[in-house]
Every structure is written in structure tokens, then in C-alpha cells.
Design a protein around this motif. Structure first.
Motif, PDB file in Angstrom:
ATOM      1  N   LEU A  19      11.645  34.613 -33.143  1.00 63.72           N
ATOM      2  CA  LEU A  19      12.927  34.656 -33.850  1.00 63.72           C
ATOM      3  C   LEU A  19      12.778  34.086 -35.263  1.00 63.72           C
ATOM      4  O   LEU A  19      13.325  34.631 -36.221  1.00 63.72           O
ATOM      5  CB  LEU A  19      13.981  33.870 -33.048  1.00 63.72           C
ATOM      6  CG  LEU A  19      15.377  33.789 -33.654  1.00 63.72           C
ATOM      7  CD1 LEU A  19      16.001  35.168 -33.821  1.00 63.72           C
ATOM      8  CD2 LEU A  19      16.297  32.929 -32.783  1.00 63.72           C
ATOM      9  N   LEU A  64      21.954  31.551 -34.727  1.00 55.19           N
ATOM     10  CA  LEU A  64      20.886  32.434 -34.228  1.00 55.19           C
ATOM     11  C   LEU A  64      20.334  31.926 -32.900  1.00 55.19           C
ATOM     12  O   LEU A  64      20.059  32.707 -31.991  1.00 55.19           O
ATOM     13  CB  LEU A  64      19.750  32.505 -35.251  1.00 55.19           C
ATOM     14  CG  LEU A  64      19.998  33.383 -36.462  1.00 55.19           C
ATOM     15  CD1 LEU A  64      18.977  33.084 -37.554  1.00 55.19           C
ATOM     16  CD2 LEU A  64      19.922  34.856 -36.089  1.00 55.19           C
ATOM     17  N   ALA A  67      22.715  32.815 -30.216  1.00 55.66           N
ATOM     18  CA  ALA A  67      22.658  34.265 -29.933  1.00 55.66           C
ATOM     19  C   ALA A  67      21.422  34.611 -29.110  1.00 55.66           C
ATOM     20  O   ALA A  67      21.473  35.465 -28.223  1.00 55.66           O
ATOM     21  CB  ALA A  67      22.664  35.050 -31.246  1.00 55.66           C
ATOM     22  N   ALA A  68      20.313  33.924 -29.379  1.00 60.16           N
ATOM     23  CA  ALA A  68      19.061  34.232 -28.664  1.00 60.16           C
ATOM     24  C   ALA A  68      19.120  33.816 -27.189  1.00 60.16           C
ATOM     25  O   ALA A  68      18.374  34.347 -26.371  1.00 60.16           O
ATOM     26  CB  ALA A  68      17.897  33.535 -29.356  1.00 60.16           C
ATOM     27  N   ARG A  71      19.739  36.718 -24.733  1.00 54.76           N
ATOM     28  CA  ARG A  71      18.586  37.549 -24.381  1.00 54.76           C
ATOM     29  C   ARG A  71      17.710  36.824 -23.347  1.00 54.76           C
ATOM     30  O   ARG A  71      17.261  37.410 -22.378  1.00 54.76           O
ATOM     31  CB  ARG A  71      17.773  37.838 -25.646  1.00 54.76           C
ATOM     32  CG  ARG A  71      16.677  38.866 -25.444  1.00 54.76           C
ATOM     33  CD  ARG A  71      15.769  38.928 -26.650  1.00 54.76           C
ATOM     34  NE  ARG A  71      15.102  37.662 -26.862  1.00 54.76           N
ATOM     35  CZ  ARG A  71      14.992  37.063 -28.044  1.00 54.76           C
ATOM     36  NH1 ARG A  71      15.506  37.596 -29.088  1.00 54.76           N
ATOM     37  NH2 ARG A  71      14.347  35.907 -28.173  1.00 54.76           N
TER      38      ARG A  71
ATOM     39  N   TYR B  44      23.767  37.624 -40.040  1.00 52.12           N
ATOM     40  CA  TYR B  44      22.555  37.844 -39.230  1.00 52.12           C
ATOM     41  C   TYR B  44      22.722  37.412 -37.770  1.00 52.12           C
ATOM     42  O   TYR B  44      22.330  38.168 -36.874  1.00 52.12           O
ATOM     43  CB  TYR B  44      21.334  37.192 -39.903  1.00 52.12           C
ATOM     44  CG  TYR B  44      20.992  37.945 -41.169  1.00 52.12           C
ATOM     45  CD1 TYR B  44      20.277  39.130 -41.125  1.00 52.12           C
ATOM     46  CD2 TYR B  44      21.464  37.517 -42.402  1.00 52.12           C
ATOM     47  CE1 TYR B  44      20.024  39.860 -42.274  1.00 52.12           C
ATOM     48  CE2 TYR B  44      21.210  38.230 -43.559  1.00 52.12           C
ATOM     49  CZ  TYR B  44      20.485  39.402 -43.488  1.00 52.12           C
ATOM     50  OH  TYR B  44      20.242  40.135 -44.618  1.00 52.12           O
ATOM     51  N   PRO B  45      23.286  36.227 -37.499  1.00 50.77           N
ATOM     52  CA  PRO B  45      23.530  35.895 -36.083  1.00 50.77           C
ATOM     53  C   PRO B  45      24.428  36.928 -35.404  1.00 50.77           C
ATOM     54  O   PRO B  45      24.236  37.258 -34.238  1.00 50.77           O
ATOM     55  CB  PRO B  45      24.228  34.530 -36.149  1.00 50.77           C
ATOM     56  CG  PRO B  45      23.773  33.940 -37.435  1.00 50.77           C
ATOM     57  CD  PRO B  45      23.608  35.085 -38.374  1.00 50.77           C
ATOM     58  N   HIS B  48      22.305  40.021 -34.681  1.00 51.52           N
ATOM     59  CA  HIS B  48      21.400  39.752 -33.540  1.00 51.52           C
ATOM     60  C   HIS B  48      22.178  39.788 -32.219  1.00 51.52           C
ATOM     61  O   HIS B  48      21.715  40.338 -31.233  1.00 51.52           O
ATOM     62  CB  HIS B  48      20.733  38.380 -33.713  1.00 51.52           C
ATOM     63  CG  HIS B  48      19.631  38.393 -34.728  1.00 51.52           C
ATOM     64  ND1 HIS B  48      18.476  37.669 -34.591  1.00 51.52           N
ATOM     65  CD2 HIS B  48      19.503  39.060 -35.905  1.00 51.52           C
ATOM     66  CE1 HIS B  48      17.687  37.891 -35.631  1.00 51.52           C
ATOM     67  NE2 HIS B  48      18.305  38.706 -36.454  1.00 51.52           N
ATOM     68  N   ARG B  49      23.349  39.156 -32.239  1.00 53.30           N
ATOM     69  CA  ARG B  49      24.158  39.075 -31.017  1.00 53.30           C
ATOM     70  C   ARG B  49      24.614  40.472 -30.569  1.00 53.30           C
ATOM     71  O   ARG B  49      24.536  40.804 -29.392  1.00 53.30           O
ATOM     72  CB  ARG B  49      25.372  38.179 -31.290  1.00 53.30           C
ATOM     73  CG  ARG B  49      26.017  37.648 -30.045  1.00 53.30           C
ATOM     74  CD  ARG B  49      27.082  36.652 -30.402  1.00 53.30           C
ATOM     75  NE  ARG B  49      28.200  37.269 -31.092  1.00 53.30           N
ATOM     76  CZ  ARG B  49      28.799  36.772 -32.162  1.00 53.30           C
ATOM     77  NH1 ARG B  49      28.394  35.646 -32.691  1.00 53.30           N
ATOM     78  NH2 ARG B  49      29.826  37.393 -32.702  1.00 53.30           N
ATOM     79  N   GLN B  52      21.767  42.332 -29.055  1.00 51.48           N
ATOM     80  CA  GLN B  52      21.476  41.900 -27.685  1.00 51.48           C
ATOM     81  C   GLN B  52      22.510  42.405 -26.692  1.00 51.48           C
ATOM     82  O   GLN B  52      22.207  42.617 -25.521  1.00 51.48           O
ATOM     83  CB  GLN B  52      21.386  40.385 -27.630  1.00 51.48           C
ATOM     84  CG  GLN B  52      20.033  39.908 -28.119  1.00 51.48           C
ATOM     85  CD  GLN B  52      20.041  38.482 -28.542  1.00 51.48           C
ATOM     86  OE1 GLN B  52      20.820  37.691 -28.030  1.00 51.48           O
ATOM     87  NE2 GLN B  52      19.191  38.133 -29.478  1.00 51.48           N
TER      88      GLN B  52
END
Lengths: 235, 110
Positions: A19, A64, A67-68, A71, B44-45, B48-49, B52
Motif C-alpha cells: 500500500l 488509507l 480502507a485497507a 481487503r 485516494y482513500p 481505494h475503498r 475494494q
């Protein structure tokens, strides 16, 4: 100056190197675009403005990181199902092998094997039950709802349920290892031992992988929570 | 208030076609008449979210400048999600307008 900013975002993401690398590229490209669009001859001032418009590096990293987690939760939910299936197939295969080889348990071990067998079965069914809940949470609820809510209660529950699944599976695998050892001690050594030993090793790899994934998810969730808390504190 | 609708805003900005992060920000600025001036990095977050969640897909491309950039595009699920959110927003907007103007469907009273 831009490199420093990108390093701050990447460093705040901690051990999630994939990431960190990706966002470094994305934000780097973004800032270069912003610099190109700025007609000012003072490039340093233009870089400062581009960075200011981008926002707080730690805040971006915190968002971020959260958000990760979605996943990672999905990956863990898949891993739980695969590990349970793998262990089940390995157990069934080993039992079929024992039957084919006509390997019997020694009389003095029968009672201990029955108790251990009961514990192993109970632990495996508990792992299946907890794994089904983990699948529902990780595969659906956490991935759809949690990103917006951050390190939510659901994510904590998912970690707890995944941890419970992994613990129960570990008990089941160690029980299987004990039972296999008893069975092998009751039989004369031969090359046919390799299959049960390999199946036990396979089960250990499945359970070990789950342990690693749960630890990584918990660490990332804690890290994301800390980043969020630090951002909330500073703002 | 803007934060709560960021997903819809980003999906709407990508409805024109695939774009990288900077272009998404530009599109949001352009379409909102410069009204939405959010910190650029926060997109950007969200990207990305949404990726996903399966609402966006993304791939690396090499820009004319030679730099690698990530380009995002709406998936079919993303298009459906955007249509649903637009419908909800329009109902909400009509209800609030009706509330403020006194006309049930948002028309100004005569």
C-alpha cells in the motif's frame, strides 16, 4: 519537499509496504500534475502549495490504512474457509488411509484416543461454527460497512471470531497430531507413515497461516486505530 | 456534510470515464463550479475503498510524461450504485426543497 511528504505518508502506513508503494506512486503523480498546472516560476512555493492542497499526510495515511482493512478482512474470511476445508479433507484422507492400511490403535491407547478424538471433533465443529460467523462478518458485513465506519465494532468482532476459529482449529490440529502419533506408535514403522505425517504437517501449515493472517489483521487494525486517534487528537 | 457524500461525488466524477486521482479532483471542482474544495489527498482513500467494494476497477498506465499513474473506472456494480445513490439523493433533495418552500414536490408556492 515532495519526497519528504511522500515519505511521511509511506512511513505512517507502517508495515503495509504494498500500500505504501502504491500510494507513493499515486500521490507522487498527483503532486507532479499539480506542479505542472501551477504557472508560478517559484517552483518551491508551487510545491508547498501543492502539498498544502493535498492535505495532512498522517490523515491520508490513516484513511488509507482503514480502507485497507476491508481487503484484509475479506482475505482472512476466504483463508478461514480454505483452511477449514483443507483440514477436513486432510482428516478424511488420513482416516481413509488408516482403513486401507488396516492400521488399528493399540489396546492400551484406545481410551486416551477416544477422549482425544472427542476433543478434536468438538474443537473442529467449534471451528466450523465460528468460521461460518467469521465468513459472514469478513466476507460481507465488514467489507461492505466497516470502511465507512473506520475501525468499527464489527471489525473488532470479526477479529475476535477469527481468533476463536483459529484457536479451535489449532486445538483440532494438535488433537489430530496426537491421534496420528498414537496410531503410528501402534503400528510397525514403514514408508506408509509418510502420508499421515504429511497430512498432519499440511494441517499445521493451514492453521499456522490462519494464525499469521489473524495477527497481521489485528496489528493493522490497531495501527489504523492509533493513526486515526492521533489525527483526531491533532485536529 | 460533504464528507458523507464523498463516495457518490467520486463515483459521479468517474461517470464521465476512466480517470486518475488528480483528474477526479479536477472533475469534482469543475462540476461543482469550484464549490467543493476538499483536501486533494483525501480522494485516494475514497478511491481505494470504492475499489475494494468492487465499485471501481483500476490499472497502472504510463502517462505522456512517462510517469506511472493509476487510472480508475466505474465497474457495472459502480454504475448501479451511482444510479441508486442519485435516485436517493434526488428524492432527498426534492423533500428538503419541499420542506423549505412549502410545496410538497419542491415547486415554489404560487
Amino acid at each position: 519537499m515532495i519526497d519528504e511528504y511522500l515519505d511521511t505518508v509511506a512511513a505512517a502506513l507502517g508495515r503495509d509496504r504494498h500500500l505504501a508503494r502504491r500510494i507513493r506512486h499515486e500521490l507522487g503523480d498527483h503532486l507532479q500534475e499539480a506542479l505542472t498546472a501551477d504557472p508560478s516560476p517559484d517552483r518551491e512555493a508551487a510545491a508547498r502549495r501543492a502539498i498544502a492542497r493535498c492535505g495532512d499526510a498522517n490523515m491520508i495515511a490513516a484513511q488509507l490504512a482503514v480502507a485497507a482493512l476491508s481487503r484484509r478482512s475479506q482475505h482472512l474470511a476466504f483463508a478461514v474457509v480454505l483452511a477449514l476445508l483443507g483440514v477436513l479433507l486432510s482428516m478424511k484422507g488420513r482416516l481413509a488411509w488408516y482403513a486401507a492400511m488396516h492400521w488399528k490403535m493399540a489396546d492400551e491407547m484406545t481410551s486416551a484416543a477416544a477422549t482425544l478424538g472427542w476433543i478434536t471433533r468438538f474443537a473442529f465443529w467449534a471451528a466450523i461454527f465460528a468460521g461460518a460467523i467469521a465468513w459472514v462478518y469478513g466476507g460481507y458485513r465488514v467489507s461492505r460497512d466497516a470502511p465507512a465506519a473506520g475501525c468499527s465494532r464489527r471489525l473488532r468482532w470479526f477479529c475476535v471470531v477469527s481468533g476463536a476459529t483459529t484457536s479451535a482449529l489449532l486445538v483440532s490440529v494438535f488433537g489430530d497430531a496426537g491421534l496420528a502419533t498414537m496410531r503410528l506408535l501402534s503400528t510397525s514403522p514403514s514408508a506408509a507413515f509418510l502420508l499421515p505425517v504429511a497430512s498432519i504437517l499440511f494441517e499445521m501449515v493451514c492453521a499456522g497461516t490462519l494464525v499469521c493472517l489473524v495477527i497481521v489483521l489485528v496489528r493493522r487494525a490497531v495501527h489504523a486505530g492509533r493513526l486515526q486517534a492521533a489525527c483526531a487528537h491533532s485536529s | 456534510m460533504l464528507k458523507g457524500h464523498l463516495d457518490m461525488i467520486v463515483l459521479a466524477a468517474l461517470s464521465a470515464g476512466p480517470a486518475h486521482g488528480y483528474a477526479v479532483i479536477e472533475e469534482i471542482r469543475l462540476r461543482s463550479g469550484q464549490s467543493f474544495n476538499l483536501p486533494e489527498g483525501t480522494v485516494y482513500p475514497v478511491l481505494h475503498r470504492l475499489e475494494q467494494a468492487g465499485l471501481l476497477s483500476s490499472r497502472w498506465v504510463v502517462a505522456a510524461s512517462g510517469r506511472q499513474r493509476r487510472v480508475y473506472a466505474l465497474t457495472r456494480t459502480g454504475q448501479r450504485a451511482l444510479a441508486e445513490r442519485q435516485a436517493i439523493w434526488q428524492r432527498f433533495s426534492a423533500a428538503i426543497t419541499g420542506l423549505l418552500t412549502g410545496a410538497p414536490d419542491g415547486r415554489k408556492p404560487a
